[in-house]
Motif scaffolding. Structure first.
Motif, PDB file in Angstrom:
ATOM      1  N   UNK A  89       0.824  -1.212   0.000  1.00 19.01           N
ATOM      2  CA  UNK A  89       0.000   0.000   0.000  1.00 19.01           C
ATOM      3  C   UNK A  89       0.855   1.258   0.000  1.00 19.01           C
ATOM      4  N   UNK A  90       1.998   1.215   0.675  1.00 15.37           N
ATOM      5  CA  UNK A  90       2.895   2.375   0.697  1.00 15.37           C
ATOM      6  C   UNK A  90       3.319   2.763  -0.708  1.00 15.37           C
ATOM      7  N   UNK A  91       3.526   1.772  -1.572  1.00 14.99           N
ATOM      8  CA  UNK A  91       4.004   2.039  -2.921  1.00 14.99           C
ATOM      9  C   UNK A  91       2.902   2.581  -3.828  1.00 14.99           C
ATOM     10  N   UNK A  92       1.678   2.546  -3.335  1.00 15.92           N
ATOM     11  CA  UNK A  92       0.575   3.168  -4.065  1.00 15.92           C
ATOM     12  C   UNK A  92       0.327   4.598  -3.595  1.00 15.92           C
ATOM     13  N   UNK A  93       0.255   4.789  -2.275  1.00 20.58           N
ATOM     14  CA  UNK A  93      -0.199   6.078  -1.757  1.00 20.58           C
ATOM     15  C   UNK A  93       0.910   7.129  -1.670  1.00 20.58           C
ATOM     16  N   UNK A  94       2.130   6.741  -1.339  1.00 22.51           N
ATOM     17  CA  UNK A  94       3.192   7.748  -1.222  1.00 22.51           C
ATOM     18  C   UNK A  94       3.461   8.442  -2.553  1.00 22.51           C
ATOM     19  N   UNK A  95       3.638   7.721  -3.682  1.00 19.95           N
ATOM     20  CA  UNK A  95       3.796   8.435  -4.958  1.00 19.95           C
ATOM     21  C   UNK A  95       2.561   9.263  -5.329  1.00 19.95           C
ATOM     22  N   UNK A  96       1.370   8.755  -5.033  1.00 17.07           N
ATOM     23  CA  UNK A  96       0.147   9.483  -5.362  1.00 17.07           C
ATOM     24  C   UNK A  96       0.057  10.792  -4.582  1.00 17.07           C
ATOM     25  N   UNK A  97       0.265  10.736  -3.277  1.00 17.34           N
ATOM     26  CA  UNK A  97       0.167  11.952  -2.469  1.00 17.34           C
ATOM     27  C   UNK A  97       1.258  12.953  -2.843  1.00 17.34           C
ATOM     28  N   UNK A  98       2.442  12.446  -3.157  1.00 20.85           N
ATOM     29  CA  UNK A  98       3.520  13.350  -3.530  1.00 20.85           C
ATOM     30  C   UNK A  98       3.221  14.045  -4.850  1.00 20.85           C
ATOM     31  N   UNK A  99       2.688  13.303  -5.809  1.00 21.93           N
ATOM     32  CA  UNK A  99       2.308  13.881  -7.084  1.00 21.93           C
ATOM     33  C   UNK A  99       1.247  14.968  -6.894  1.00 21.93           C
ATOM     34  N   UNK A 106       1.734  12.289   3.112  1.00 20.71           N
ATOM     35  CA  UNK A 106       2.932  11.452   2.986  1.00 20.71           C
ATOM     36  C   UNK A 106       3.533  11.224   4.375  1.00 20.71           C
ATOM     37  N   UNK A 107       3.695  12.315   5.126  1.00 19.55           N
ATOM     38  CA  UNK A 107       4.234  12.183   6.482  1.00 19.55           C
ATOM     39  C   UNK A 107       3.311  11.356   7.367  1.00 19.55           C
ATOM     40  N   UNK A 108       2.007  11.535   7.225  1.00 25.72           N
ATOM     41  CA  UNK A 108       1.051  10.767   8.009  1.00 25.72           C
ATOM     42  C   UNK A 108       1.094   9.289   7.683  1.00 25.72           C
ATOM     43  N   UNK A 109       1.220   8.972   6.395  1.00 30.13           N
ATOM     44  CA  UNK A 109       1.245   7.557   6.011  1.00 30.13           C
ATOM     45  C   UNK A 109       2.506   6.881   6.548  1.00 30.13           C
ATOM     46  N   UNK A 110       3.646   7.559   6.474  1.00 28.20           N
ATOM     47  CA  UNK A 110       4.886   6.954   6.962  1.00 28.20           C
ATOM     48  C   UNK A 110       4.758   6.587   8.437  1.00 28.20           C
ATOM     49  N   UNK A 111       4.181   7.497   9.236  1.00 28.73           N
ATOM     50  CA  UNK A 111       4.000   7.189  10.657  1.00 28.73           C
ATOM     51  C   UNK A 111       2.982   6.066  10.852  1.00 28.73           C
ATOM     52  N   UNK A 112       1.867   6.118  10.118  1.00 29.10           N
ATOM     53  CA  UNK A 112       0.834   5.085  10.256  1.00 29.10           C
ATOM     54  C   UNK A 112       1.345   3.720   9.829  1.00 29.10           C
ATOM     55  N   UNK A 165       8.354  -1.439   2.253  1.00 30.13           N
ATOM     56  CA  UNK A 165       7.476  -0.826   1.261  1.00 30.13           C
ATOM     57  C   UNK A 165       7.638   0.681   1.181  1.00 30.13           C
ATOM     58  N   UNK A 166       7.834   1.338   2.324  1.00 31.25           N
ATOM     59  CA  UNK A 166       8.045   2.792   2.330  1.00 31.25           C
ATOM     60  C   UNK A 166       9.327   3.140   1.574  1.00 31.25           C
ATOM     61  N   UNK A 167      10.396   2.391   1.833  1.00 29.90           N
ATOM     62  CA  UNK A 167      11.666   2.651   1.149  1.00 29.90           C
ATOM     63  C   UNK A 167      11.519   2.444  -0.363  1.00 29.90           C
ATOM     64  N   UNK A 239       0.972  16.332   9.938  1.00 33.33           N
ATOM     65  CA  UNK A 239       0.600  15.050   9.344  1.00 33.33           C
ATOM     66  C   UNK A 239      -0.908  14.985   9.202  1.00 33.33           C
ATOM     67  N   UNK A 240      -1.356  14.395   8.118  1.00 28.63           N
ATOM     68  CA  UNK A 240      -2.776  14.136   7.910  1.00 28.63           C
ATOM     69  C   UNK A 240      -2.940  12.641   7.667  1.00 28.63           C
ATOM     70  N   UNK A 241      -4.091  12.122   8.086  1.00 33.70           N
ATOM     71  CA  UNK A 241      -4.292  10.678   8.048  1.00 33.70           C
ATOM     72  C   UNK A 241      -5.575  10.337   7.293  1.00 33.70           C
ATOM     73  N   UNK A 242      -5.561   9.149   6.710  1.00 34.48           N
ATOM     74  CA  UNK A 242      -6.758   8.580   6.084  1.00 34.48           C
ATOM     75  C   UNK A 242      -6.778   7.102   6.474  1.00 34.48           C
ATOM     76  N   UNK A 243      -6.891   6.859   7.791  1.00 34.14           N
ATOM     77  CA  UNK A 243      -6.726   5.507   8.325  1.00 34.14           C
ATOM     78  C   UNK A 243      -7.654   4.496   7.666  1.00 34.14           C
ATOM     79  N   UNK A 244      -8.913   4.884   7.531  1.00 36.18           N
ATOM     80  CA  UNK A 244      -9.882   3.931   6.999  1.00 36.18           C
ATOM     81  C   UNK A 244      -9.528   3.547   5.559  1.00 36.18           C
TER      82      UNK A 244
END
Length: 457
Positions: A89-99, A106-112, A165-167, A239-244
């Motif tokens: 999931x990290x490889x889907x959302x981190x590039x998307x949020x950065x784009x 991005x910061x929220x996902x890394x912590x979550x 996955x984050x790396x 940080x912002x989160x989208x846990x669900x």
């Protein structure tokens, strides 16, 4: 005229997105380099594991080494699901949020990606420890304390998987793979060597203490380096989160991983039930030798997955189709090459296990054919996950598992190891066909060697 975003997003795009120059990380040259690194790391891991197993078996003796292998296998089994699907999931959302410029998420996902799987695997470890305590007296005494130590290894093992996955999402393939595949076994071997040199007793308990220490040190080191690199790439901020959304997206990937794992072992399990241990040993040896071929699939997938998400976030469907075509080429032809070499030296490689294992040579042909067929459609599983079709991907793997189980039940009693090999390759054929159809129907991409990149109008 659109202006280039300022700050860390501009730096990210220059480094990350296709066609922006820089070091060309998203070009075919980039995927070759990253895939080559991943392949070499896996090869080094295989060699390191082989040497380590020989040394530990000699130091510990057959019985204690057998106890250690049994206990550590439980760590590997639980570790398969410990990241809760967040590694992919990290490889889907981190590039998307950065784009999108949403660096807060991005910061929220890394912590979550740390505390969600970390909480889950810690809870799992506590439940496992309580279960061992409740079963005390029913479990062989020599297993009890090593199993408790296995519970201590679970949290850092799960965190290492999630941070992998984050790396990868940042394109740091060495940081993703070196800690679990090189550093952890090296640390384990170094600690055991130190104990051996000190003249201390080497038993299963000592080996598990060494494994716990190596796992914790690896996890802490990986997180420290990752934090330093992320800090240099992204400005500090909220940080912002989208846990669900993240959990709902990760769970189908988790189930797909479970079905994949079951696919890998159903043949061995049913051979044990219906045939002799000799059949099990021959089939297992054949799968281990041909596993070298599957390292190509792993290497290209590891380097390409997050780039699918970057293309999708940029809205570049033609570039996505072209990149997918390139990923298939760099997966299929090296797979054919490595498979040919393995088959050419198949009999000597099997002979290293023992002369009787050479009976598994024709099994290797069947198994390599399945791996080549999977490579012919490229990293389709990763593509579907990055495009938000993780439920469809999980359903495909569930269907492939059910098909494999049915074929094994039909073929293994009469055909033995060859029946298990045929069932494995046939299930890969079904899985590949379903992935091909899913990608063509949902994304108008014909995911097959020589055809990928062609789209409908």
């Amino acid at each position: 005229m659109a202006t280039e975003p300022a700050g860390p997003l501009r730096a990210w795009r220059r480094w990350r997105l296709p066609g922006r120059g820089g070091d060309g990380a998203d070009s075919e040259r980039g995927i070759r380099r990253a895939a080559g690194s991943a392949f070499l790391i896996r090869i080094a891991n295989a060699g390191l594991a082989y040497v380590s197993q020989i040394l530990m078996a000699r130091w510990m003796g057959t019985f204690e080494y057998g106890v250690y292998v049994y206990v550590w296998t439980w760590v590997l089994l639980v570790g398969t699901v410990a990241d809760l699907g967040f590694a992919v999931t990290a490889q889907r959302f981190i590039p998307r949020y950065t784009q999108e410029g949403d660096l807060d998420r991005v910061r929220g996902f890394i912590l979550a990606s740390r505390w969600v799987p970390g909480f889950f695997v810690t809870l799992l470890a506590v439940v496992a420890a309580v279960s061992i305590w409740l079963l005390d007296g029913r479990i062989d005494a020599y297993l009890v304390f090593p199993l408790y130590l296995a519970c201590l290894a679970l949290p850092p093992y799960g965190l290492t998987g999630a941070q992998d996955g984050v790396a990868r999402a940042f394109g740091w393939i060495n940081l993703a793979l070196v800690p679990p595949f090189i550093l952890r076994p090296l640390l384990l071997l170094a600690i055991m060597l130190g104990l051996f040199a000190a003249g201390l007793p080497l038993d299963a308990t000592a080996a598990m203490w060494a494994a716990v220490a190596a796992t914790w040190l690896t996890s802490i080191g990986q997180i420290a380096i990752l934090d330093r690199r992320v800090g240099a790439r992204l400005e500090s901020g909220p940080r912002r989160y989208a846990h669900r959304l993240w959990v709902v997206s990760a769970l189908p990937i988790l189930f797909a991983n479970i079905f994949q794992f079951m696919l890998s072992y159903v043949g061995v399990i049913l051979l044990q039930a219906y045939r002799s241990p000799t059949d099990v040993a021959i089939f297992y040896a054949a799968t281990k030798v041909t596993a070298i071929v599957s390292m190509v699939y792993f290497a290209v997938s590891a380097s390409a997955t997050h780039r699918f998400a970057a293309f999708e976030a940029a809205g570049d469907r033609p570039g996505l189709a072209a990149f997918y075509a390139g990923s298939i080429r760099w997966m299929f032809w090296p797979t054919v090459l490595v498979g040919t070499v393995i088959l050419a030296f198949g009999k000597p490689l099997l002979w290293l296990f023992g002369a009787e294992f050479m009976a598994g040579y024709w099994l290797m042909w069947v198994l390599v054919a399945g791996l080549a067929l999977r490579a012919a459609i490229g990293p389709g599983e990763q593509f579907l996950n990055m495009m938000g079709r993780q439920r469809l991907c999980a359903a495909i793997y569930a269907a492939a598992f059910a098909f494999n189980l049915a074929l094994c039940l039909a073929l293994v009693p009469g055909w033995g190891a060859m029946g298990a090999a045929v069932a494995a390759t046939a299930s890969i054929a079904l899985e590949s066909l379903l992935i091909f159809l899913a990608i063509r129907q949902n994304f108008a991409i014909r995911a097959f060697i020589g055809l990928a990149g062609a789209t409908r109008g």
